[in-house]
Design a protein around this motif. Structure first.
Motif, PDB file in Angstrom:
ATOM      1  N   LEU A 141      14.040  34.686   0.230  1.00 11.41           N
ATOM      2  CA  LEU A 141      13.214  33.537   0.588  1.00 11.41           C
ATOM      3  C   LEU A 141      13.981  32.710   1.613  1.00 11.41           C
ATOM      4  O   LEU A 141      15.100  32.263   1.344  1.00 11.41           O
ATOM      5  CB  LEU A 141      12.907  32.697  -0.654  1.00 11.41           C
ATOM      6  CG  LEU A 141      12.205  31.347  -0.449  1.00 11.41           C
ATOM      7  CD1 LEU A 141      10.851  31.523   0.203  1.00 11.41           C
ATOM      8  CD2 LEU A 141      12.069  30.609  -1.785  1.00 11.41           C
ATOM      9  N   ILE A 142      13.403  32.519   2.794  1.00 12.21           N
ATOM     10  CA  ILE A 142      14.010  31.701   3.850  1.00 12.21           C
ATOM     11  C   ILE A 142      13.307  30.358   3.874  1.00 12.21           C
ATOM     12  O   ILE A 142      12.102  30.284   4.159  1.00 12.21           O
ATOM     13  CB  ILE A 142      13.917  32.389   5.217  1.00 12.21           C
ATOM     14  CG1 ILE A 142      14.613  33.757   5.184  1.00 12.21           C
ATOM     15  CG2 ILE A 142      14.525  31.510   6.310  1.00 12.21           C
ATOM     16  CD1 ILE A 142      14.424  34.571   6.460  1.00 12.21           C
ATOM     17  N   ILE A 152      17.591  34.763  11.254  1.00 15.23           N
ATOM     18  CA  ILE A 152      18.109  35.324  10.003  1.00 15.23           C
ATOM     19  C   ILE A 152      17.270  36.524   9.580  1.00 15.23           C
ATOM     20  O   ILE A 152      17.798  37.570   9.191  1.00 15.23           O
ATOM     21  CB  ILE A 152      18.138  34.240   8.910  1.00 15.23           C
ATOM     22  CG1 ILE A 152      19.205  33.188   9.237  1.00 15.23           C
ATOM     23  CG2 ILE A 152      18.407  34.863   7.531  1.00 15.23           C
ATOM     24  CD1 ILE A 152      19.141  31.953   8.376  1.00 15.23           C
ATOM     25  N   GLU A 153      15.940  36.384   9.688  1.00 17.15           N
ATOM     26  CA  GLU A 153      15.096  37.517   9.326  1.00 17.15           C
ATOM     27  C   GLU A 153      15.332  38.701  10.268  1.00 17.15           C
ATOM     28  O   GLU A 153      15.297  39.859   9.827  1.00 17.15           O
ATOM     29  CB  GLU A 153      13.619  37.134   9.321  1.00 17.15           C
ATOM     30  CG  GLU A 153      12.758  38.273   8.803  1.00 17.15           C
ATOM     31  CD  GLU A 153      11.314  37.894   8.553  1.00 17.15           C
ATOM     32  OE1 GLU A 153      10.573  38.751   8.016  1.00 17.15           O
ATOM     33  OE2 GLU A 153      10.920  36.759   8.885  1.00 17.15           O
ATOM     34  N   GLU A 160      16.840  47.065   4.125  1.00 18.03           N
ATOM     35  CA  GLU A 160      15.945  47.579   3.094  1.00 18.03           C
ATOM     36  C   GLU A 160      15.644  46.561   2.005  1.00 18.03           C
ATOM     37  O   GLU A 160      15.565  46.888   0.824  1.00 18.03           O
ATOM     38  CB  GLU A 160      16.516  48.865   2.476  1.00 18.03           C
ATOM     39  CG  GLU A 160      16.726  49.988   3.481  1.00 18.03           C
ATOM     40  CD  GLU A 160      17.252  51.263   2.849  1.00 18.03           C
ATOM     41  OE1 GLU A 160      16.857  51.574   1.708  1.00 18.03           O
ATOM     42  OE2 GLU A 160      18.063  51.937   3.511  1.00 18.03           O
ATOM     43  N   VAL A 161      15.488  45.300   2.421  1.00 18.97           N
ATOM     44  CA  VAL A 161      15.100  44.296   1.429  1.00 18.97           C
ATOM     45  C   VAL A 161      13.677  44.574   0.981  1.00 18.97           C
ATOM     46  O   VAL A 161      12.861  45.131   1.725  1.00 18.97           O
ATOM     47  CB  VAL A 161      15.234  42.868   1.985  1.00 18.97           C
ATOM     48  CG1 VAL A 161      16.677  42.559   2.333  1.00 18.97           C
ATOM     49  CG2 VAL A 161      14.327  42.649   3.181  1.00 18.97           C
ATOM     50  N   ALA A 162      13.380  44.182  -0.235  1.00 20.63           N
ATOM     51  CA  ALA A 162      12.048  44.449  -0.782  1.00 20.63           C
ATOM     52  C   ALA A 162      10.997  43.557  -0.145  1.00 20.63           C
ATOM     53  O   ALA A 162       9.861  43.986   0.098  1.00 20.63           O
ATOM     54  CB  ALA A 162      12.060  44.246  -2.300  1.00 20.63           C
ATOM     55  N   ARG A 163      11.369  42.311   0.159  1.00 17.09           N
ATOM     56  CA  ARG A 163      10.368  41.345   0.616  1.00 17.09           C
ATOM     57  C   ARG A 163      11.070  40.154   1.226  1.00 17.09           C
ATOM     58  O   ARG A 163      12.154  39.768   0.784  1.00 17.09           O
ATOM     59  CB  ARG A 163       9.536  40.892  -0.583  1.00 17.09           C
ATOM     60  CG  ARG A 163       8.533  39.773  -0.336  1.00 17.09           C
ATOM     61  CD  ARG A 163       7.689  39.559  -1.598  1.00 17.09           C
ATOM     62  NE  ARG A 163       6.787  38.434  -1.456  1.00 17.09           N
ATOM     63  CZ  ARG A 163       6.988  37.237  -2.003  1.00 17.09           C
ATOM     64  NH1 ARG A 163       8.077  37.015  -2.727  1.00 17.09           N
ATOM     65  NH2 ARG A 163       6.102  36.263  -1.848  1.00 17.09           N
ATOM     66  N   GLU A 191      10.449  34.213  -7.675  1.00 22.10           N
ATOM     67  CA  GLU A 191      10.395  35.605  -7.241  1.00 22.10           C
ATOM     68  C   GLU A 191      11.566  36.003  -6.363  1.00 22.10           C
ATOM     69  O   GLU A 191      11.725  37.183  -6.046  1.00 22.10           O
ATOM     70  CB  GLU A 191       9.087  35.846  -6.465  1.00 22.10           C
ATOM     71  CG  GLU A 191       7.828  35.502  -7.233  1.00 22.10           C
ATOM     72  CD  GLU A 191       7.705  36.299  -8.510  1.00 22.10           C
ATOM     73  OE1 GLU A 191       8.025  37.509  -8.475  1.00 22.10           O
ATOM     74  OE2 GLU A 191       7.307  35.723  -9.545  1.00 22.10           O
ATOM     75  N   ALA A 192      12.390  35.046  -5.944  1.00 20.78           N
ATOM     76  CA  ALA A 192      13.426  35.309  -4.944  1.00 20.78           C
ATOM     77  C   ALA A 192      14.773  35.620  -5.586  1.00 20.78           C
ATOM     78  O   ALA A 192      15.238  34.883  -6.457  1.00 20.78           O
ATOM     79  CB  ALA A 192      13.571  34.113  -4.006  1.00 20.78           C
ATOM     80  N   ASP A 193      15.388  36.698  -5.127  1.00 20.81           N
ATOM     81  CA  ASP A 193      16.761  37.018  -5.532  1.00 20.81           C
ATOM     82  C   ASP A 193      17.781  36.272  -4.685  1.00 20.81           C
ATOM     83  O   ASP A 193      18.868  35.949  -5.146  1.00 20.81           O
ATOM     84  CB  ASP A 193      17.023  38.525  -5.399  1.00 20.81           C
ATOM     85  CG  ASP A 193      16.096  39.352  -6.257  1.00 20.81           C
ATOM     86  OD1 ASP A 193      16.204  39.241  -7.495  1.00 20.81           O
ATOM     87  OD2 ASP A 193      15.263  40.099  -5.704  1.00 20.81           O
TER      88      ASP A 193
END
Length: 316
Positions: A141-142, A152-153, A160-163, A191-193
């Motif tokens: 999450l940014i 950053i994105e 291979e980030v999920a989302r 939801e964010a790791d």
């Protein structure tokens, strides 16, 4: 009409400066290079204290443009009260994206993979193995999706980030997907790791990351701050990392610089870098390009880039 331009880089080291203005070099020294009242465009010294950058402003009665070499302008805004209406304040969009994007990714990877533990183990000559979290398959999450958030994105691509979820002051749609408004944070945080902060410091974002924000982060999540220290409530963060529920990587802190003996230094699961998101070898060439472009626009009366606000008008 005043024609002085104050630069924190010696003008003979900047190729392509337009003719016309009288260029004065001032990097925050005790003596001013000329009468501040004759300054038309002021480029604020970089990596100096806020007090240093503000010192000439009360005397800059005819200044038309104040240009920072930082992405944030919060260190300059207290001095705007000294300026007449109509002065444009510009930031350094385009200068720090590469360096800050790199550091954000560095802090994420170092924290997840346990690099600080490896360094300490090396000092002890200890072979420290074991499984560590990967960035792959994680949800990121940014918070603060401007130029730096987008950079950053860019750098997350290939890991291979999920989302990736994006949050900014207001909702919009980008080529990569939706940008959510700040009001959506309560639903997105669980939801964010990995939560990366890259938002400007404003009255809206000061202590945005408070106890309620942190409580909504999932167990084991990582908070990364490459924005400004006061975006995070330090006491609330200490309570959460002290419990071991989340971890943090901080390039900026509140207070800053972090004084000896502050509990953040020894807080479990916290990695600290000393506000080094911008100052790299990538800074100077990009800063020079920005200065030349802005001065060319200024001299030729063309619209300036990166105007954050104009004194006497409502802040955007």
């Amino acid at each position: 009409m005043t024609s002085d331009v104050w630069l924190p880089i010696p003008p003979d080291q900047i190729e392509g400066l337009p003719e016309g203005p009288a260029y004065r070099f001032w990097d925050g020294g005790e003596e001013f290079p000329a009468d501040p009242a004759e300054c038309a465009l002021y480029v604020v010294p970089y990596m100096k204290s806020g007090e240093t950058g503000l010192r000439p402003l009360p005397g800059m009665r005819a200044v038309q443009v104040v240009q920072t070499l930082s992405a944030g302008v919060d260190h300059v805004q207290p001095g705007l009260k000294y300026l007449r209406p109509g002065v444009r304040l510009c930031n350094a969009r385009g200068v720090h994206e590469a360096s800050t994007g790199e550091l954000a990714l560095t802090l994420v990877l170092a924290s997840l993979r346990g690099v600080p533990d490896f360094v300490r183990a090396q000092d002890r000559q200890e072979w420290l193995g074991g499984f560590r979290p990967a960035l792959a398959d994680r949800s990121v999450l940014i918070v603060g999706y401007g130029a730096i958030g987008s950079a950053i994105e860019d750098r997350l691509t290939g890991f291979e980030v999920a989302r990736v979820a994006r949050v900014a002051r207001s909702a919009r749609t980008t080529e990569r997907g939706p940008v959510h408004p700040l009001a959506d944070l309560p639903a997105l945080l669980p939801e964010a790791d990995v939560v990366i902060l890259s938002t400007p410091l404003t009255e809206t974002t000061r202590h945005l990351v408070d106890a309620a924000f942190l409580a909504r982060m999932k167990d084991g999540a990582l908070l990364v701050n490459v924005a400004r220290g006061p975006v995070v409530d330090t006491e609330a963060l200490l309570a959460e990392v002290g419990s071991g529920r989340i971890t943090a990587a901080l390039d900026v802190t509140d207070p800053e610089p972090l004084p000896p003996g502050h509990p953040l230094w020894q807080a479990p699961g916290v990695l600290i870098s000393p506000h080094v998101g911008g100052p790299t070898s990538a800074f100077l060439p990009r800063a020079k390009r920005l200065i030349v472009d802005q001065l060319d626009r200024f001299v030729n009366r063309r619209p300036l880039r990166n105007v954050i606000l104009t004194t006497g008008e409502t802040v955007r």
